[in-house]
Design a protein around this motif. Structure first.
Motif, PDB file in Angstrom:
ATOM      1  N   ALA A 230       0.826  -1.205   0.000  1.00 43.56           N
ATOM      2  CA  ALA A 230       0.000   0.000   0.000  1.00 43.56           C
ATOM      3  C   ALA A 230       0.863   1.259   0.000  1.00 43.56           C
ATOM      4  CB  ALA A 230      -0.922  -0.014   1.219  1.00 43.56           C
ATOM      5  N   ALA A 235      -0.166   5.137  -0.788  1.00 46.08           N
ATOM      6  CA  ALA A 235      -1.137   5.355   0.286  1.00 46.08           C
ATOM      7  C   ALA A 235      -0.459   6.007   1.484  1.00 46.08           C
ATOM      8  CB  ALA A 235      -1.772   4.029   0.697  1.00 46.08           C
ATOM      9  N   ARG A 239      -4.742   6.304   5.055  1.00 50.02           N
ATOM     10  CA  ARG A 239      -5.295   5.362   4.080  1.00 50.02           C
ATOM     11  C   ARG A 239      -4.862   3.927   4.402  1.00 50.02           C
ATOM     12  NH1 ARG A 239      -7.153   6.049  -1.215  1.00 50.02           N
ATOM     13  NH2 ARG A 239      -8.215   4.126  -1.795  1.00 50.02           N
ATOM     14  N   SER A 243      -7.880   1.526   5.215  1.00 46.19           N
ATOM     15  CA  SER A 243      -8.151   0.667   4.063  1.00 46.19           C
ATOM     16  C   SER A 243      -7.413  -0.668   4.103  1.00 46.19           C
ATOM     17  CB  SER A 243      -7.775   1.400   2.762  1.00 46.19           C
ATOM     18  OG  SER A 243      -8.543   2.575   2.619  1.00 46.19           O
TER      19      SER A 243
END
Length: 325
Positions: A230, A235, A239, A243
């Motif tokens: 990520a 990200a 985030r 997420s």
């Protein structure tokens, strides 16, 4: 008999009785009922192996039946009689209870506790677990936040009673108000609706440490590969947290949430110590306690209603816990 000798004797009899039971039951099973000899030896061994686990479970099943199942049916039966237990009135106690405004107030307050306390405790626990993992002194911070878990509910209520005290020399809230120029002190525990929120703060303060420890362990179990992937995709920290991490630990969040919910539905000590259920702070357990010594049938009816409310949450909690295994 001295308590020490009584305790030692109880342990000796309990442990010795268990050993004697398992030895005797296996002897009867293997030597008397299904002997491993003769033309049917193989079949007898298989039959004995099928029965043997139930021999080990039987003491626990008997204890559960005596101390859990029997009281449930006994309590329901008692709730169908009048206050003296001499006259059968059917669901009369339940009809009176449902028509009582005080019961509706207690039920509404319990709903508020169920909606606010588990959500706040889980949220703060998750937030602190994430933040302390990034601190060098995070272990010390976690220890301090977990410390209220070692305090009894009555002890915690007494601590917060000083915080809420209607005296600026003792109460922290009134001291702050006086510092900002307010002359008259207020008793926050007598303010309708808001006093329930002030009581909820105590349980949130206690349970945040529990949620933090469980969720911190779950966060440490998130695979580093997913987090690194990520980050490589651009990200940011927020985030990654919402997420990547939160979806992977969602089963643990649900278990923590439902565990605190079960506790909230049974909480009694805080309300009873702080307000005694007065000033609109009545909840179902304190409502039940108010009838315990003057109307046993009605109190038992309230206890049965609490059990019916807790049962679905408990079943859901068990199912979620099994999914994580």
């Amino acid at each position: 008999m001295s308590p020490l000798l009584q305790g030692a004797l109880t342990i000796f009899i309990g442990v010795g009785g268990c050993v004697a039971y398992f030895w005797a039951s296996n002897v009867v099973l293997d030597k008397v009922l299904f002997p491993a000899r003769g033309p049917n030896a193989g079949r007898n061994i298989n039959r004995a192996n099928l029965i043997r686990p139930w021999l080990f479970l039987l003491p626990a099943l008997l204890a559960l039946g005596l101390y859990l199942v029997y009281p449930v049916f006994g309590s329901f039966s008692r709730s169908l009689y009048n206050r003296t237990g001499a006259e059968f009135i059917g669901f009369g106690n339940y009809r009176i209870m449902l028509g009582d405004p005080e019961f509706r107030t207690a039920l509404t307050n319990n709903l508020l506790w169920v909606l606010i306390v588990p959500a706040a405790s889980t949220f703060f626990g998750l937030l602190i677990a994430q933040l302390t993992d990034r601190l060098r002194w995070g272990t010390v911070a976690k220890s301090i936040i977990f410390m209220p878990m070692a305090i009894s509910f009555v002890g915690a209520a007494l601590i917060w009673k000083f915080v809420y005290a209607n005296n600026p020399d003792i109460g922290l809230i009134n001291a702050i108000l006086v510092a900002f120029g307010t002359e008259a002190s207020i008793d926050v525990l007598q303010i309708p609706f808001w006093n329930n929120l002030f009581l909820m703060v105590i349980l949130i303060w206690i349970q945040t440490g529990f949620a933090m420890v469980i969720l911190s362990a779950a966060l440490r179990g998130v695979p580093e590969e997913t987090i690194e992937a990520a980050i490589l995709d651009g990200a940011g920290p927020a985030r990654v947290f919402f997420s990547i991490k939160v979806p992977q630990i969602m089963p643990t969040i649900v278990v923590v949430w439902t565990t605190i919910t079960i506790l909230v539905l049974k909480v009694f000590d805080i309300v009873y110590t702080m307000t005694g259920g007065n000033f609109g702070t009545q909840i179902l357990p304190s409502y039940m306690m108010s009838y315990m010594f003057r109307d046993d049938g009605r109190a038992t009816a309230v206890a049965f209603v609490i059990m019916l409310i807790v049962l679905p949450v408990m079943v859901w909690n068990i199912r979620q816990a099994r999914k994580e295994m």
